[in-house]
Scaffold this motif. Structure first.
Motif, PDB file in Angstrom:
ATOM      1  N   PRO A 107       3.560   1.538  -4.420  1.00 10.28           N
ATOM      2  CA  PRO A 107       3.042   2.639  -5.248  1.00 10.28           C
ATOM      3  C   PRO A 107       3.738   3.921  -5.248  1.00 10.28           C
ATOM      4  O   PRO A 107       3.854   4.618  -6.095  1.00 10.28           O
ATOM      5  CB  PRO A 107       1.625   2.754  -4.609  1.00 10.28           C
ATOM      6  N   ALA A 108       4.229   4.085  -3.945  1.00 10.13           N
ATOM      7  CA  ALA A 108       5.007   5.223  -4.095  1.00 10.13           C
ATOM      8  C   ALA A 108       6.529   5.386  -5.098  1.00 10.13           C
ATOM      9  O   ALA A 108       6.787   6.377  -5.539  1.00 10.13           O
ATOM     10  CB  ALA A 108       5.546   5.656  -2.390  1.00 10.13           C
TER      11      ALA A 108
ATOM     12  N   LYS B 212       0.751  -1.222  -0.058  1.00  9.94           N
ATOM     13  CA  LYS B 212       0.073  -0.228   0.053  1.00  9.94           C
ATOM     14  C   LYS B 212       0.808   1.306   0.080  1.00  9.94           C
ATOM     15  O   LYS B 212       0.359   2.411  -0.159  1.00  9.94           O
ATOM     16  CB  LYS B 212      -0.666   0.009   1.134  1.00  9.94           C
ATOM     17  N   VAL B 213       2.045   1.074   0.373  1.00  6.42           N
ATOM     18  CA  VAL B 213       3.006   2.470   0.427  1.00  6.42           C
ATOM     19  C   VAL B 213       4.186   2.127  -0.426  1.00  6.42           C
ATOM     20  O   VAL B 213       4.322   2.916  -1.501  1.00  6.42           O
ATOM     21  CB  VAL B 213       3.323   2.674   1.915  1.00  6.42           C
TER      22      VAL B 213
ATOM     23  N   TRP C 237      -2.556   9.023 -11.769  1.00  5.86           N
ATOM     24  CA  TRP C 237      -2.387   9.997 -10.789  1.00  5.86           C
ATOM     25  C   TRP C 237      -1.146  10.494 -10.895  1.00  5.86           C
ATOM     26  O   TRP C 237      -1.028  11.650 -10.541  1.00  5.86           O
ATOM     27  CB  TRP C 237      -2.375   9.105  -9.369  1.00  5.86           C
TER      28      TRP C 237
END
Ligand SMILES: Nc1ncnc2c1ncn2[C@@H]1O[C@H](COP(=O)(O)OP(=O)(O)OP(=O)(O)O)[C@@H](O)[C@H]1O
Ligand SMILES: [Mg+2]
Lengths: 260, 258
Positions: free
Chosen positions: A172-173, A168-169, A249
């Motif tokens: 994607p980051a 989740k971090v 995004w």
């Protein structure tokens, strides 16, 4: 976002002028014409070798190698890059090796690969995968390591477990930079497939181009080179389309307002 | 309930010079209290909060939560970062940024999680922006997303690092009151860092005034104003003005402002 919407129509005049120059100089200056058949003839020839299916077999062989080598590199290099980016001791361990191998021109691995894997598909796929791995690996490592500490601290204060933190971090980051690596490697994959086919092969576009040149089928040779350029362009377009969709995004985040 | 004992935090600057951010800092916060920390810029307030949140190990001293030493991020304690924009996930929409903190202690049904997410988004005044990305919002709105996210987790202890810093005065007052209401209804304990003396007095049971770097606790000032507080009458209360006056004197001595 449609693919058509991304074609740089504004650059069309320059492209047309280039083709026109090619066509005219080849027709009116025999010296040029000897080496450069007119553009129209090259495209007619291209249509002919596509029609006869001659080039298609070679293109299929090259594309298969491209897909295998690229996919292999993407899988291995992204995984390795994530591990190396996450664990500093591991990175320290591998850093000297990476720094030594990275600057070596990838085609230099071809003789080694022939030694180990013979002259078949495995060799070409391996060489392609090796060369593609570097940009993917280095970008992935850097992508993971340059994640803002505030973001990782946020994951920590919300007590994400390592699994969630990764999915989740971290991933994607780091993804924008991983995608950059994947994109750079796209062109490299095509280079290595063609080069290895030129050195030792009996099919594939690299072999085909060289073979045409050796048998003085100059028109066909140019037609095959044009086909290579078009394949490279198409692959890049496809990549950009997928990228725009998956990473919308990030496109939004980094988009600059155009000043009229 | 939350106790800091002789905390010291020293950094090594790149030049090799040691920087003492916090020096011999001790205090206690009881359950349910609202305590503010004010002090000059760069004195070590963020550093202190990070040590309390278990994100940065102190050089010396201890942090105790419910009597247990804090060595990593403790359960039920959330730190709201000063760099709120960097703490948001650029790849998630506002809704999903808030929802994400409810997904991980998976003891709620999907529909409950969604309803709870929506509730806190509306409390923070972000209704209508659920499907926007953080980078499509103004700084103040991003800050509200971070606040909604921290509150949605319903922490027992909430550490807030200048959470209203980039808001206009009106939104700020509105969120101050929202925060006070939530603090009461959630029975939370709040440690609130701010550089706004009036805000500290308005919100708190107690204001801790820090010295310049290395920051020590200069004085703890109890705020004896009745609750619920009111933006107009509380701020006009003689007690409010007196307390504000005292804190101002203390800080300006630190800054050597006459
Ligand atoms: N990682 C670091 N390395 C070296 N020095 C640091 C580091 N983090 C903070 N400091 C130093 O510690 C001191 C306190 O920093 P801190 O961020 O806690 O201040 P602050 O009170 O939160 O300031 P502000 O009100 O401006 O947010 C500063 O002087 C800063 O230079
Ligand atoms: Mg700070």
């Amino acid at each position: 976002m449609s693919i058509a919407g991304q074609i740089p129509w504004k650059g069309l005049p320059v492209l047309a002028a280039g083709l026109g120059l090619w066509e005219l100089s080849s027709r009116f200056f025999p010296l040029v014409g000897n080496y450069f058949p007119p553009a129209t003839e090259v495209f007619v020839t291209l249509a002919a070798i596509v029609g006869s299916g001659e080039i298609l077999l070679h293109a299929a062989a090259s594309l298969a190698r491209f897909v295998e080598g690229y996919a292999l590199a993407a899988t291995i290099a992204v995984s390795a890059g994530l591990c190396l980016g996450l664990w500093r001791p591991l990175y320290m361990l591998f850093e000297p090796l990476i720094e030594l191998l990275r600057p070596m021109p990838s085609p230099a691995t071809i003789p080694i690969a022939i030694l180990f894997l013979g002259i078949g598909d495995e060799m070409k796929v391996a060489v392609t995968a090796y060369a593609c791995s570097w940009p993917i690996l280095l970008n992935t490592i850097d992508g993971v390591r340059s994640i803002d500490p505030v973001l990782m601290n946020t994951a920590a204060t919300f007590r994400l477990n390592p699994w969630e933190r990764f999915w989740k971090v971290t991933l994607p980051a780091a993804s924008p930079q991983i995608v950059t690596g994947l994109r750079v490697s796209l062109a490299i994959a095509l280079i290595l497939v063609t080069t290895s086919e030129m050195i030792v092969s009996n099919d594939g576009l690299g072999f085909y181009v060289l073979d045409l040149q050796r048998s003085f089928r100059i028109r066909e040779m140019y037609a095959a080179i044009v086909a290579l350029a078009m394949i490279g362009y198409a692959l890049n377009r496809l990549f950009v389309a997928v990228d725009d969709w998956v990473m919308a995004w990030h496109k939004g985040l980094t988009r600059k307002e155009e000043i009229p | 309930m939350l106790e800091v004992r002789a905390l010291k935090k020293e950094f090594q600057a790149l030049s090799g010079q040691p920087v003492v951010a916090v020096e011999d800092f001790s205090f206690r916060v009881e359950a349910g209290q609202f305590v503010s920390i004010v002090g000059p810029s760069g004195c070590g307030k963020s550093t202190l909060l990070q040590c309390i949140a278990g994100l940065s190990p102190p050089t010396a001293g201890r942090v105790l939560l419910h009597g247990r030493a804090v060595t990593g991020p403790p359960e039920g304690l959330i730190l709201l970062f000063q760099e709120y924009n960097k703490s948001l996930m650029a790849w998630r929409t506002v809704f999903k940024n808030v929802r994400f903190v409810l997904e991980n202690p998976a003891n709620m049904k999907r529909s409950e999680i969604d309803a709870e997410t929506q509730r806190f988004i509306e409390l923070a005044g972000l209704k209508g922006f659920e499907s926007h990305y953080p980078w499509e919002l103004s700084g103040g709105m991003q800050q509200r997303v971070a606040i909604a996210r921290a509150l949605a987790r319903r922490p027992e202890v909430l550490l807030m690092d200048e959470p209203f810093g980039s808001l206009d005065a009106l939104t700020r007052m509105e969120l101050e009151d929202t925060l006070l209401r939530l603090w009461e209804s959630l029975h939370a304990t709040i440690l609130f860092v701010t550089h706004d003396i009036e805000e500290a007095v308005y919100l708190s049971d107690r204001v801790c005034v820090l010295s310049g770097r290395p920051s020590r606790l200069l004085e703890e000032i109890a705020v004896k104003l009745e609750r619920p507080r009111n933006q107009l009458s509380t701020r006009e209360d003689p007690g409010f003005i007196q307390t504000r006056h005292r804190i101002f004197k203390l800080i300006s001595k630190e800054l050597a402002v006459p």
